[in-house]
Each structure stands twice: as C-alpha cells, then as structure tokens.
Design an enzyme around this catalytic site. Structure first.
Site, PDB file in Angstrom:
ATOM      1  N   PHE A 112      -2.445   4.908  61.254  1.00  0.00           N
ATOM      2  CA  PHE A 112      -1.493   3.575  61.651  1.00  0.00           C
ATOM      3  C   PHE A 112      -0.036   4.209  61.472  1.00  0.00           C
ATOM      4  O   PHE A 112       0.858   3.455  62.201  1.00  0.00           O
ATOM      5  CB  PHE A 112      -1.921   2.592  61.038  1.00  0.00           C
ATOM      6  CG  PHE A 112      -1.373   2.234  59.764  1.00  0.00           C
ATOM      7  CD1 PHE A 112      -0.147   1.573  59.404  1.00  0.00           C
ATOM      8  CD2 PHE A 112      -2.023   2.777  58.559  1.00  0.00           C
ATOM      9  CE1 PHE A 112       0.342   1.612  58.205  1.00  0.00           C
ATOM     10  CE2 PHE A 112      -1.617   2.733  57.324  1.00  0.00           C
ATOM     11  CZ  PHE A 112      -0.389   1.931  57.057  1.00  0.00           C
ATOM     12  N   LYS A 113      -0.058   5.109  60.547  1.00  0.00           N
ATOM     13  CA  LYS A 113       1.552   5.286  60.329  1.00  0.00           C
ATOM     14  C   LYS A 113       2.348   5.762  61.633  1.00  0.00           C
ATOM     15  O   LYS A 113       3.787   5.890  61.475  1.00  0.00           O
ATOM     16  CB  LYS A 113       1.636   6.451  59.140  1.00  0.00           C
ATOM     17  CG  LYS A 113       0.611   6.062  57.755  1.00  0.00           C
ATOM     18  CD  LYS A 113       1.585   4.912  57.151  1.00  0.00           C
ATOM     19  CE  LYS A 113       0.671   4.443  55.920  1.00  0.00           C
ATOM     20  NZ  LYS A 113       0.873   5.491  54.855  1.00  0.00           N
ATOM     21  N   ASP A 114       1.597   6.402  62.571  1.00  0.00           N
ATOM     22  CA  ASP A 114       2.378   6.918  63.586  1.00  0.00           C
ATOM     23  C   ASP A 114       3.085   5.983  64.416  1.00  0.00           C
ATOM     24  O   ASP A 114       4.021   6.120  64.960  1.00  0.00           O
ATOM     25  CB  ASP A 114       1.401   7.660  64.562  1.00  0.00           C
ATOM     26  CG  ASP A 114       0.740   8.909  64.340  1.00  0.00           C
ATOM     27  OD1 ASP A 114       1.423   9.580  63.623  1.00  0.00           O
ATOM     28  OD2 ASP A 114      -0.523   9.168  64.354  1.00  0.00           O
TER      29      ASP A 114
END
Length: 473
Positions: A112-114
C-alpha cells in the site's frame, strides 16, 4: 493552506516548504492549521470522478503553492492503470455481507505504500527541478516503506535515498526488492537493531537542524505530511465504491504499526467523510491497541518488540500517533510536546486523563489485536471460503474487523501487501505458494539477484558519516 507543528511552533509554512523538510524544527509533525470541510454537494460531485481526478480535488484543498494545472498533471501521471494494474486503482472486493477488502497493493512494490510514494516521488522531482536543488532522503523501514520509496525515487533527478532497515528482520522478498537495486542514487543501510532504532536515527538526524540544512536532508516516512495526505484519497475512493448515497456510513479496519495509514483515515473523517469507525488492528506489538483500551501510550524497548510474521507492524513507537493526540488535546502544542518529548523520552509512556480517553472514542477509533495463530487461521479461512489469498498484515486486519462489525455498515479492510511478499507464512497457513502478479514485470528470480547494502550498528554518527561520504559522490 498553511501548516503548523504539533509541538507548539506556530510558524505557518506552505506545502512546498514542508514537503522537503519532513519534521518541523521543534521536532513536531506538521498538520494543516485547519481541515477543509467537505459538504454533501462536494461529496456528490466527487462520486463520479476517476481516482486521479479525485486525488487532484483533495490535494488541491491542501496545496496552494503549486499551480493547479501542474498539480493536476502530477496526479494524472501518478495514478494510472499502467502503474496499478486496474482502472479503479483501489478496487473493492466483497468477501461476505458487510466485509470488503480494499486493494491498495497493486503498485510496483506490491504494498500500500506505493499509493503515496509514487506521488511523493513525482512531487519531489517537480519541486526540486523548480528550485534547482537536490535532496538527500533519509528514511526508516520495517519492510514496505523502503522498497516503495526506492522504486519511486530511483533515477529521479536531484534525489538520493538513504534507507535504514532492521538487519535480518524483513521477509526475503522485501529484502530482495530493496537490496537488489543497483541504482547509484539508492543506498540501503541494514541497521543492527529493530525498526524503532532505525526510526530514532532518522529523527535524531532530522532534529540536528545544522546537519539537516547543510546536507539537504528530507524524509519519505509517514512523518512527511505529503505522504499521509496522499493516503487520504483512498478513504474517499473506498467510501464511494461501498455506498450509493452520502447518507450511508462505512467503517475501516487498518493494520497499523506506525499509525500513518489510519491517521489518514482520521484526516478524512475530520474533513467530513461519513465514517462510523476507524479500527486499528495490531499484531503482538500492541502499543496502539493498549492506548485505545486503556488511555496509556507505552513505548516498548527493543527487547520487548516481537519479531512476528506481520513484520511491517513490528513497531513499538507509533510516530504518527502524535498527530491524532494533537487533535485529541484540542491542538495544545505545549501539552503534546510535554507528553512526547518529556514523558515518553524520560519515562517511556504517558497517560491521558479520563475525559480525554473518553473523547478518543468520539473520534471514531476502536482497536484490536491479532497473533501468529490468528493470522494463519484467517489466511486459511479466507482462502478456503472465498478463494482469496491475503498477506499476514491484511489477515490481522480481517481478524480484528470481524470483532467490530455493525449491522448495515460496510466494513472496509485496507489491504497492506500482496501475499507473495510473505510467501513463507502463506505456505505455512495454506500449503500453497502465492502467485506473483502478472502485471508487474521483473519479479521472477528476484531473491537470487546480487544484493547491494551496508550493515552498520545503530549509531547516529556512523549514519551521518555515511551520508556525508556519499553526498560527495
């Protein structure tokens, strides 16, 4: 829109200034002077927008020192099907009545960091080019922030990345994603310690204002407001997919260690998103669950920080929690500074008053905890019943979400990563190896590629020396 520190510095700064700065000079975190309020008409208008259009609308409420045409172009460049694999960018998957998974992990590093880091990379490049400057990014990762930052920043003009990670405490896939990168502007430092040691070093360097200014130090951790702001967007996107009218409410369960992801949900709720509950799901490192159960925020020492099968949440110091406490205490910066700088640094904990603890629930927060046995059971159950594989962190979220269901209120569980990043635990739970996503090139043989990293003690001075040497390259 201007920004102030959570620790009492009332100097108002613009977005582009805090984008490159990270921590405030007094050691606090930046928040806007007020949250823009979203009315019913605006919610209705936003329902039909693409993800990139929605991102632009939300970003434009907080960013007024980048021309709107440029900001719109940056959002359009960032959020594309080519990068995230799906037109919806963050599609919902219904598991059963009232329970949904929100896909956030289809970007280049499968986490999810993307969602925020790709935007941050484009914002950094834009602002540095506009100023004709360079930036040395110093970050800490427990697993996914590092690879997301490095893939977003590799090859970017004017940017070097120095990423600290706890030596030997990430999955083999996570390590390979980071350490196999050979780009000259990417530096991986494997610190002999736990994630919190890495995070402490980043904060110590950021608080050395002379060093920070001389060597142009910035940060990509969620202490950077721009990253958290980008995460606000998918709360609105999830809400629109789960509801038909603005009269409906939804709840979100968020696997959480550092409180950044769920803090974005807090911001969305403060803006007016109809949120029933924000549920923080922790693993055995349960500092956040303890606070929402008792009102005590108690930092664990390194020896008390468990090494778990959901390693991205193996965190005992929730940096972004300070932003919520700032709002909880009526934006009293002096009190926040006393709690986080004085009490936490001296005693290792603080306790809010009984009235303050009651008001925490009025902000819509709840919490729960999951263990290794819980996550294996949830992974197997989800695969057996729905033919869906989830990673270990998302499994923590699903387990806790089911303890907080409210009839008639959809519960959206925010996906943390794709299962392939934690293949060993998936195989332990199901006896099957997770598939590698077909839309991401270059994943085959990732773990066998040559690796480039430097092991060093948890020592601020040594990290500074490394940065100085490589700034001269």
């Amino acid at each position: 829109m201007k920004y102030i520190s959570t620790r009492g510095d009332q100097t108002q700064r613009g977005f582009s200034e805090i984008l490159l700065e990270g921590l405030a000079p007094d050691g606090g975190l930046y928040l806007p002077t007020s949250y823009p309020q979203i009315d019913d008409a605006t919610l209705s208008k936003w329902r039909g927008l693409s993800y990139a259009e929605l991102a632009f609308e939300i970003l434009s409420l907080y960013i007024d020192d980048i021309p709107l045409s440029d900001l719109k172009a940056i959002a359009a460049k960032t959020y594309t099907k080519a990068v995230y694999g799906f037109e919806a960018i963050v599609p919902l998957k219904k598991l059963e009545d009232g329970v949904y998974l929100q896909a956030l992990s289809n970007g280049p590093t499968l986490a999810f960091k993307d969602m925020a880091m790709q935007l941050l990379g484009n914002l950094f490049e834009y602002e540095l080019t506009r100023r004709g400057e360079q930036l040395n990014i110093l970050g800490a990762t427990s697993g996914d922030t590092g690879s997301a930052a490095e893939y977003a920043m590799r090859g970017k003009h004017g940017v070097r990345v120095f990423m600290l990670s706890p030596h030997g405490r990430m999955s083999s896939f996570q390590q390979a994603q980071m350490f196999s990168l050979q780009d000259p502007n990417i530096h991986n430092l494997a610190v002999e310690g736990v994630f919190d040691d890495c995070q402490d070093i980043v904060k110590a360097v950021s608080n050395d204002l002379e060093f920070k200014r001389k060597y142009k130090i910035g940060t990509v951790n969620s202490i950077n407001w721009a990253r958290l702001l980008a995460q606000v967007v998918y709360y609105f996107a999830g809400y629109f997919q789960a509801t038909k009218t603005n009269a409906e409410k939804v709840s979100f369960t968020v696997p959480s260690g550092n409180f950044g992801n769920i803090c974005a949900g807090h911001v969305a709720r403060m803006m007016g998103l109809p949120v029933h509950e924000l549920v923080a799901a922790t693993n055995e490192n349960d500092v956040l669950d303890e606070f929402f159960r008792t009102g005590t925020y108690r930092v664990r020492k390194g020896a008390e920080t468990y090494e778990t099968s959901s390693p991205s949440m193996d965190i005992s110091k929730a940096s972004n929690f300070e932003r919520f406490v700032f709002d909880l205490l009526g934006r009293d910066g002096a009190r926040v500074k006393a709690l986080f700088k004085d009490e936490v640094e001296v005693k290792g904990s603080f306790q809010v008053s009984a009235d303050e603890f009651k008001s925490a629930a009025q902000y819509g927060f709840a919490s729960g905890k999951s263990t290794h046995a819980d996550r294996l059971k949830t992974i197997k159950d989800t695969f057996d019943r729905f033919d869906v594989m989830v990673d270990t962190h998302t499994a923590d979220g699903l387990k806790v979400a089911r303890e907080h269901l409210t009839p008639g209120v959809p519960m959206l569980v925010l996906e943390t990563a794709l299962p392939v990043k934690f293949a060993e635990a998936i195989f332990e739970a199901t006896g099957r190896h997770p598939e590698r996503p077909h839309w991401i090139a270059g994943l085959d043989g990732l773990e066998d590629r040559p690796k480039r990293f430097t092991v060093m003690p948890a020592d601020v001075g040594m990290v500074k020396d490394y940065v100085i040497r490589h700034c001269q390259d």
